[in-house]
Design a protein around this motif. Sequence first.
Motif, PDB file in Angstrom:
ATOM      1  N   UNK A  43       0.793  -1.222   0.000  1.00 17.54           N
ATOM      2  CA  UNK A  43       0.000   0.000   0.000  1.00 17.54           C
ATOM      3  C   UNK A  43       0.820   1.264   0.000  1.00 17.54           C
ATOM      4  N   UNK A  44       2.147   1.134   0.110  1.00 16.88           N
ATOM      5  CA  UNK A  44       3.022   2.306   0.060  1.00 16.88           C
ATOM      6  C   UNK A  44       3.941   2.182  -1.145  1.00 16.88           C
ATOM      7  N   UNK A  45       4.473   3.308  -1.594  1.00 12.49           N
ATOM      8  CA  UNK A  45       5.369   3.305  -2.738  1.00 12.49           C
ATOM      9  C   UNK A  45       4.611   3.116  -4.041  1.00 12.49           C
ATOM     10  N   UNK A  46       5.323   3.014  -5.157  1.00 16.82           N
ATOM     11  CA  UNK A  46       4.680   2.808  -6.454  1.00 16.82           C
ATOM     12  C   UNK A  46       3.854   1.528  -6.475  1.00 16.82           C
ATOM     13  N   UNK A  47       2.812   1.462  -7.309  1.00 10.43           N
ATOM     14  CA  UNK A  47       1.977   0.258  -7.386  1.00 10.43           C
ATOM     15  C   UNK A  47       2.796  -0.988  -7.680  1.00 10.43           C
ATOM     16  N   UNK A  48       2.470  -2.093  -7.032  1.00  8.83           N
ATOM     17  CA  UNK A  48       3.052  -3.415  -7.243  1.00  8.83           C
ATOM     18  C   UNK A  48       4.494  -3.547  -6.737  1.00  8.83           C
ATOM     19  N   UNK A  49       5.097  -2.469  -6.243  1.00  4.76           N
ATOM     20  CA  UNK A  49       6.504  -2.569  -5.852  1.00  4.76           C
ATOM     21  C   UNK A  49       6.689  -3.476  -4.641  1.00  4.76           C
ATOM     22  N   UNK A  50       5.711  -3.509  -3.746  1.00  7.92           N
ATOM     23  CA  UNK A  50       5.845  -4.370  -2.573  1.00  7.92           C
ATOM     24  C   UNK A  50       5.674  -5.843  -2.926  1.00  7.92           C
ATOM     25  N   UNK A  51       5.058  -6.123  -4.100  1.00  9.35           N
ATOM     26  CA  UNK A  51       4.784  -7.517  -4.476  1.00  9.35           C
ATOM     27  C   UNK A  51       5.891  -8.141  -5.317  1.00  9.35           C
ATOM     28  N   UNK A  52       6.802  -7.319  -5.862  1.00  8.70           N
ATOM     29  CA  UNK A  52       7.784  -7.872  -6.796  1.00  8.70           C
ATOM     30  C   UNK A  52       8.848  -8.718  -6.105  1.00  8.70           C
ATOM     31  N   UNK A  53       8.978  -8.591  -4.778  1.00 12.49           N
ATOM     32  CA  UNK A  53       9.965  -9.415  -4.074  1.00 12.49           C
ATOM     33  C   UNK A  53       9.580 -10.887  -4.105  1.00 12.49           C
ATOM     34  N   UNK A  54       8.292 -11.150  -4.206  1.00 10.74           N
ATOM     35  CA  UNK A  54       7.842 -12.542  -4.283  1.00 10.74           C
ATOM     36  C   UNK A  54       7.492 -12.966  -5.696  1.00 10.74           C
ATOM     37  N   UNK A  61       4.803  -3.713 -14.212  1.00  8.45           N
ATOM     38  CA  UNK A  61       3.765  -2.838 -13.689  1.00  8.45           C
ATOM     39  C   UNK A  61       4.329  -1.883 -12.646  1.00  8.45           C
ATOM     40  N   UNK A  62       5.248  -2.397 -11.830  1.00 10.23           N
ATOM     41  CA  UNK A  62       5.911  -1.531 -10.850  1.00 10.23           C
ATOM     42  C   UNK A  62       6.750  -0.478 -11.557  1.00 10.23           C
ATOM     43  N   UNK A  63       7.431  -0.870 -12.645  1.00  9.21           N
ATOM     44  CA  UNK A  63       8.260   0.073 -13.399  1.00  9.21           C
ATOM     45  C   UNK A  63       7.415   1.201 -13.984  1.00  9.21           C
ATOM     46  N   UNK A  64       6.229   0.861 -14.495  1.00 11.90           N
ATOM     47  CA  UNK A  64       5.331   1.902 -14.995  1.00 11.90           C
ATOM     48  C   UNK A  64       4.911   2.841 -13.871  1.00 11.90           C
ATOM     49  N   UNK A  65       4.652   2.276 -12.686  1.00 11.84           N
ATOM     50  CA  UNK A  65       4.302   3.107 -11.540  1.00 11.84           C
ATOM     51  C   UNK A  65       5.443   4.001 -11.103  1.00 11.84           C
ATOM     52  N   UNK A  66       6.678   3.575 -11.370  1.00 10.03           N
ATOM     53  CA  UNK A  66       7.853   4.372 -11.002  1.00 10.03           C
ATOM     54  C   UNK A  66       8.047   5.544 -11.953  1.00 10.03           C
TER      55      UNK A  66
END
Length: 271
Positions: A43-54, A61-66
């Motif tokens: 819920x914090x930071x760019x979208x999907x960034x917290x999920x990319x570790x797994x 998608x996180x890169x687009x949010x960045x």
Amino acid sequence: MIRLELTSMLRRPRTWVTIAMLNALPLVVAILLAVTDLGPRPGTGPPFLSAVLTDGTLFPLAALGIVLPLFLPVAVAVIAGDAIAGEAQAGTLRYLLISPVGRTRLLVAKLASTIAFVLLAVLVVAVAAYVEGRVLLGSADPSGSVTSVSGSTLSQAEMIQRTVVALGYVTVMMLGVAAIALFFSTVTESGVSAALGTVAILIGSTVLLGLDAADVLQPYLPTRYWLAFVDLFRDPIRWDGVLRGLASQGAYLVVFLGAAWANFTTKDINT
């Protein structure tokens, strides 16, 4: 004319330098996540960034949010802002119009070149981020299934379909930026001024989004629905924000492209 503009855009070193710079920050983020194994809280930071570790396959998608809040719109503003103003500043605009090209045809060719750049930039960011995510962060499920934002599981086919739609959505959002910059490009003879004018509008929009007093204006601001592509990865998809974003950018496209055409086809060209 369109073919010449597309060829010229692809051959310019500036095009590829700009795209390389767009990809630099997502690459740095991917490396840091891979090395430290520390991501932002959900819920914090760019979208999907917290999920990319797994699941590294979510990194596009996180890169687009960045890059979407700042770097991508600035790149689009620079390219589109230079479309007409750059020719005027270089002293080549008058000579282009002396040849049997026509102002409308030239404007359409410049627009086509700008659209091609937006598509190319979004696609390269997504593909590069996918490779970086798979190599540096790995994949969670060998079957290719992915957990949606709502917590349910999406199949690989569903994930691909929604990702394609998300890329198209982001592209349309950036076409709204391109239309604004192209209008400024017909007003001034400086590509830098056109780009700065566009960026000033986007910054003003972002500031107003954070003000409660601007509630009445917020649904109509150009940056309001940029990150609505996240709703495509909910189950079920929340179409409200996505459709409003498309309608909003469609309005900006019609208004600013119309204004660019009206101004460019009637102004005196002295340089």
